[in-house]
Design an enzyme around this catalytic site. Structure first.
Site, mmCIF file in Angstrom:
data_model
loop_
_atom_site.group_PDB
_atom_site.id
_atom_site.type_symbol
_atom_site.label_atom_id
_atom_site.label_comp_id
_atom_site.label_asym_id
_atom_site.label_seq_id
_atom_site.Cartn_x
_atom_site.Cartn_y
_atom_site.Cartn_z
ATOM 1 C CG ASP A 196 -5.377 -2.227 -7.117
ATOM 2 O OD1 ASP A 196 -5.299 -3.288 -7.916
ATOM 3 O OD2 ASP A 196 -6.355 -1.569 -6.812
ATOM 4 C CG ASP A 199 -4.902 -0.616 -10.467
ATOM 5 O OD1 ASP A 199 -5.804 -0.601 -11.451
ATOM 6 O OD2 ASP A 199 -4.906 0.507 -9.635
HETATM 7 N N1 URA Z 1 -5.979 -5.500 -3.252
HETATM 8 C C1 URA Z 1 -5.102 -4.950 -3.660
HETATM 9 O O1 URA Z 1 -4.591 -5.184 -4.887
HETATM 10 N N2 URA Z 1 -3.912 -4.615 -2.704
HETATM 11 C C2 URA Z 1 -4.077 -4.336 -1.454
HETATM 12 O O2 URA Z 1 -3.050 -4.052 -0.733
HETATM 13 C C3 URA Z 1 -5.411 -4.739 -0.772
HETATM 14 C C4 URA Z 1 -6.177 -5.069 -1.781
#
Ligand code: URA
Length: 205
Positions: A196, A199
């Protein structure tokens, strides 16, 4: 739709830092910035310039000036690319597209949207992770309905679903990315990806 996957040693280096699960948020932010320089370099190759006359210490000569560039950061992960864009194009105006992914449906939900005047601007949409393509397609719809015509998406990692979606919805948009990854998993995360992005940028695990 036109996809360019950049192939530059520095981009590969920074992408590897971003992919590595041991990379800490401060290193991650620096690598996102470093990688974005290469994306902006590619994205600005055909940027229109205004011709101006300037005076050097020796004589007058013709110079060129970048004008009317708008960056639209898709919140929140797009913020990780914004500083590099502003470093390279200080006169750039900035918009924000607040969209979050419904974790059940993986569909985009708008929570904030604000744009400067787009008129004839070259618009760079900063959407690092092109997974399903839902957020980017939504953001492009919004900037188009505000009058934008020259739109480029800057992505860190793309996946086949997102590219297909952009091809169907917005064949006129040029996508520039550092990677075209294998697939999405069952939660619509890119594989191998980097996790992510938001994150990892901001340490919200
Ligand atoms: N958003 C993200 O941050 N990572 C992904 O793998 C897909 C969408």
């Amino acid at each position: 739709m036109n996809l360019t996957v950049i192939d530059h040693p520095l981009a590969r280096h920074y992408l590897t830092v971003l992919r590595d699960e041991d990379t800490r948020p401060e290193e991650f932010r620096a690598a996102a910035r470093g990688l974005t320089f290469s994306l902006v370099h590619e994205a600005t190759k055909r940027l229109p310039l205004a011709e101006i006359e300037i005076q050097t210490p020796m004589e007058t000569t013709t110079g060129y000036r970048v004008h009317d560039v708008v960056a639209v950061a898709v919140l929140r992960a797009g913020l990780g690319m914004l500083d590099a864009v502003l470093d390279m194009i200080p006169g750039c105006k900035v918009g924000f597209a607040g969209v979050q992914r419904d974790e059940e449906t993986a569909l985009p939900q708008e929570y904030y949207f604000r744009l400067p005047n787009l008129s004839d601007a070259s618009v760079f949409i900063l959407e690092p992770m092109l997974a399903t393509g839902g957020s980017l397609s939504w953001a492009v719809d919004k900037v188009k309905s505000s009058g934008a015509r020259h739109i480029t998406a800057l992505c860190v990692v793309t996946a086949p679903d997102g590219i297909r979606r952009m091809y169907d919805d917005h064949p006129d948009v040029h996508v520039i990315a550092a990677a075209y990854d294998r697939e999405l998993n069952d939660r619509a995360y890119i594989m191998p990806g980097l996790g992510d992005m938001g994150d990892r940028l901001f340490g919200t695990f």
